[in-house]
Design a protein around this motif. Structure first.
Motif, PDB file in Angstrom:
ATOM      1  N   GLY A 103       0.840  -1.223   0.022  1.00  0.00           N
ATOM      2  CA  GLY A 103      -0.114   0.050  -0.002  1.00  0.00           C
ATOM      3  C   GLY A 103       0.867   1.325  -0.041  1.00  0.00           C
ATOM      4  N   ASP A 104       0.577   2.116   0.972  1.00  0.00           N
ATOM      5  CA  ASP A 104       1.595   3.316   0.941  1.00  0.00           C
ATOM      6  C   ASP A 104       2.615   3.124   1.842  1.00  0.00           C
ATOM      7  N   TYR A 105       2.876   1.948   2.273  1.00  0.00           N
ATOM      8  CA  TYR A 105       3.960   1.505   3.274  1.00  0.00           C
ATOM      9  C   TYR A 105       4.940   0.773   2.640  1.00  0.00           C
ATOM     10  N   ILE A 106       6.313   0.687   3.325  1.00  0.00           N
ATOM     11  CA  ILE A 106       7.161  -0.123   2.545  1.00  0.00           C
ATOM     12  C   ILE A 106       7.763  -1.152   3.825  1.00  0.00           C
ATOM     13  N   GLU A 107       7.731  -2.430   3.491  1.00  0.00           N
ATOM     14  CA  GLU A 107       8.249  -3.267   4.354  1.00  0.00           C
ATOM     15  C   GLU A 107       9.793  -3.770   3.940  1.00  0.00           C
ATOM     16  N   PHE A 108      10.489  -3.775   4.946  1.00  0.00           N
ATOM     17  CA  PHE A 108      12.003  -3.934   4.728  1.00  0.00           C
ATOM     18  C   PHE A 108      12.305  -5.273   5.597  1.00  0.00           C
ATOM     19  N   THR A 109      13.270  -6.117   4.775  1.00  0.00           N
ATOM     20  CA  THR A 109      13.664  -7.387   5.604  1.00  0.00           C
ATOM     21  C   THR A 109      15.060  -7.183   5.689  1.00  0.00           C
ATOM     22  N   LYS A 124       7.259  -7.193  17.879  1.00  0.00           N
ATOM     23  CA  LYS A 124       6.835  -6.034  18.509  1.00  0.00           C
ATOM     24  C   LYS A 124       7.884  -5.143  19.733  1.00  0.00           C
ATOM     25  N   GLY A 125       9.118  -5.685  19.708  1.00  0.00           N
ATOM     26  CA  GLY A 125      10.098  -5.122  20.181  1.00  0.00           C
ATOM     27  C   GLY A 125      10.726  -3.813  19.395  1.00  0.00           C
ATOM     28  N   SER A 126      11.560  -3.243  20.036  1.00  0.00           N
ATOM     29  CA  SER A 126      12.278  -2.072  19.559  1.00  0.00           C
ATOM     30  C   SER A 126      13.539  -2.197  18.813  1.00  0.00           C
ATOM     31  N   VAL A 127      14.096  -1.833  17.919  1.00  0.00           N
ATOM     32  CA  VAL A 127      15.357  -1.722  17.343  1.00  0.00           C
ATOM     33  C   VAL A 127      15.688  -0.534  16.410  1.00  0.00           C
ATOM     34  N   CYS A 128      16.931  -0.127  16.397  1.00  0.00           N
ATOM     35  CA  CYS A 128      17.378   1.225  16.022  1.00  0.00           C
ATOM     36  C   CYS A 128      18.273   0.747  14.619  1.00  0.00           C
ATOM     37  N   VAL A 129      17.498   1.359  13.483  1.00  0.00           N
ATOM     38  CA  VAL A 129      18.308   1.125  12.319  1.00  0.00           C
ATOM     39  C   VAL A 129      18.673   2.133  11.601  1.00  0.00           C
ATOM     40  N   ASP A 130      19.846   2.515  11.346  1.00  0.00           N
ATOM     41  CA  ASP A 130      20.517   3.780  10.792  1.00  0.00           C
ATOM     42  C   ASP A 130      20.041   4.908  11.817  1.00  0.00           C
ATOM     43  N   GLY A 131      19.788   4.760  13.081  1.00  0.00           N
ATOM     44  CA  GLY A 131      19.587   6.044  14.106  1.00  0.00           C
ATOM     45  C   GLY A 131      17.950   6.128  14.092  1.00  0.00           C
ATOM     46  N   VAL A 132      17.361   5.132  13.362  1.00  0.00           N
ATOM     47  CA  VAL A 132      15.849   5.347  13.505  1.00  0.00           C
ATOM     48  C   VAL A 132      15.174   4.188  14.390  1.00  0.00           C
ATOM     49  N   THR A 134      11.860  -8.181  10.136  1.00  0.00           N
ATOM     50  CA  THR A 134      11.071  -7.379   9.334  1.00  0.00           C
ATOM     51  C   THR A 134      10.771  -6.055   9.916  1.00  0.00           C
ATOM     52  N   PHE A 135      10.435  -4.811   9.426  1.00  0.00           N
ATOM     53  CA  PHE A 135       9.908  -3.656  10.044  1.00  0.00           C
ATOM     54  C   PHE A 135       9.086  -2.989   8.916  1.00  0.00           C
ATOM     55  N   MET A 136       7.964  -2.201   9.088  1.00  0.00           N
ATOM     56  CA  MET A 136       7.253  -1.303   8.229  1.00  0.00           C
ATOM     57  C   MET A 136       7.593   0.068   8.509  1.00  0.00           C
ATOM     58  N   THR A 137       7.585   0.722   7.633  1.00  0.00           N
ATOM     59  CA  THR A 137       7.791   2.243   7.637  1.00  0.00           C
ATOM     60  C   THR A 137       6.469   2.918   6.815  1.00  0.00           C
ATOM     61  N   ILE A 138       6.106   4.072   7.619  1.00  0.00           N
ATOM     62  CA  ILE A 138       5.276   4.825   7.312  1.00  0.00           C
ATOM     63  C   ILE A 138       5.645   5.856   6.319  1.00  0.00           C
ATOM     64  N   PRO A 139       4.790   6.512   5.392  1.00  0.00           N
ATOM     65  CA  PRO A 139       5.400   7.633   4.623  1.00  0.00           C
ATOM     66  C   PRO A 139       6.209   8.730   4.980  1.00  0.00           C
ATOM     67  N   HIS A 140       5.697   9.148   6.482  1.00  0.00           N
ATOM     68  CA  HIS A 140       6.425  10.188   6.843  1.00  0.00           C
ATOM     69  C   HIS A 140       7.932   9.787   7.395  1.00  0.00           C
ATOM     70  N   THR A 141       8.174   8.803   7.687  1.00  0.00           N
ATOM     71  CA  THR A 141       9.478   7.992   8.113  1.00  0.00           C
ATOM     72  C   THR A 141      10.343   7.967   6.726  1.00  0.00           C
ATOM     73  N   LEU A 142       9.732   7.659   5.653  1.00  0.00           N
ATOM     74  CA  LEU A 142      10.392   7.588   4.553  1.00  0.00           C
ATOM     75  C   LEU A 142      11.013   8.729   3.976  1.00  0.00           C
ATOM     76  N   SER A 143       9.932   9.722   4.303  1.00  0.00           N
ATOM     77  CA  SER A 143      10.292  11.088   3.730  1.00  0.00           C
ATOM     78  C   SER A 143      11.352  11.975   4.631  1.00  0.00           C
ATOM     79  N   MET A 144      11.292  11.617   5.760  1.00  0.00           N
ATOM     80  CA  MET A 144      11.990  12.507   6.852  1.00  0.00           C
ATOM     81  C   MET A 144      13.657  11.725   7.183  1.00  0.00           C
ATOM     82  N   THR A 145      13.673  10.555   6.514  1.00  0.00           N
ATOM     83  CA  THR A 145      15.124   9.687   7.121  1.00  0.00           C
ATOM     84  C   THR A 145      15.437   9.131   5.781  1.00  0.00           C
TER      85      THR A 145
END
Length: 201
Positions: A116-122, A136-144, A157-168
């Motif tokens: 959809g409007d999201y991107i899933e990364f593996t 459902k735990g936390s991880v920091c990827v490239d500072g995010v 895997t993690f999913m990113t919303i459009p805002h995160t994609l545009s700001m990072t």
């Protein structure tokens, strides 16, 4: 201490190179330099660096051989984009999770899939770090700061919303690229405590 909430991106350049270290410059038109001081800590794609000089649009930092060997910064020094975050303040909102700016290892982008409007990364992870990842735990990827969607033996895997994609810089990730990983520090402490309790450490 950081939270993994990126406030701007910057572009890296080499200022000085030595046998066992490097001085880099990070330029950003969007980063707020108004309260930056000498000696401040700034997370650069997840790696905590110390400001040694700055202007109103750039700061310089020394990067040791250890940091270059343990992070992906060495591959981004020719105009590469990085995520930026100032150290957190005690009276600020805590929007992400506890991030120290100490990279635990490197991951490799295995797959990028649009949902959809999201991107899933593996991300493929080093074997010695896999036990620290939990759904459902936390991880920091490239500072995010991100939430882990799913975990297998050698990737997560993690999913990113459009805002995160545009700001990072995550919007520019593609298969085969290397990212900095910092595991949740709570997992580190739990391992230590449980290991002492059951005589494993």
């Amino acid at each position: 201490m950081f939270t993994g909430i990126v406030t701007a991106t910057g572009r890296v350049s080499i200022k000085k190179k030595a046998k066992d270290a490097m001085t880099i410059g990070v330029e950003s038109a969007d980063f707020d330099f108004s309260d930056v001081l000498l000696g401040d800590s700034i997370a650069v794609s997840g790696a905590c660096l110390t400001v040694i000089s700055f202007t109103d649009k750039e700061f310089d930092a020394d990067v040791s051989l250890e940091t270059l060997s343990k992070t992906s910064l060495g591959t981004r020094v020719d105009g590469g984009l990085v995520n930026l975050e100032k150290a957190m303040k005690a009276d600020s909102r805590f929007g992400g999770h506890i991030v120290t700016g100490h990279v635990d290892g490197l991951g490799e982008v295995n797959n990028v899939q649009k949902v959809g409007d999201y991107i899933e990364f593996t991300i493929k992870i080093p074997q010695h770090l896999s036990r620290y990842f939990a759904a459902k735990g936390s991880v920091c990827v490239d500072g995010v700061s991100l939430t882990v969607n799913a975990v297998s033996e050698d990737n997560f895997t993690f999913m990113t919303i459009p805002h995160t994609l545009s700001m990072t810089t995550l919007g520019g990730l593609s298969r085969g690229l290397i990212v900095n990983l910092e595991i949740d520090i709570i997992a580190r402490y739990l391992e230590r405590l449980m290991g002492e309790r059951f005589g494993e450490l």
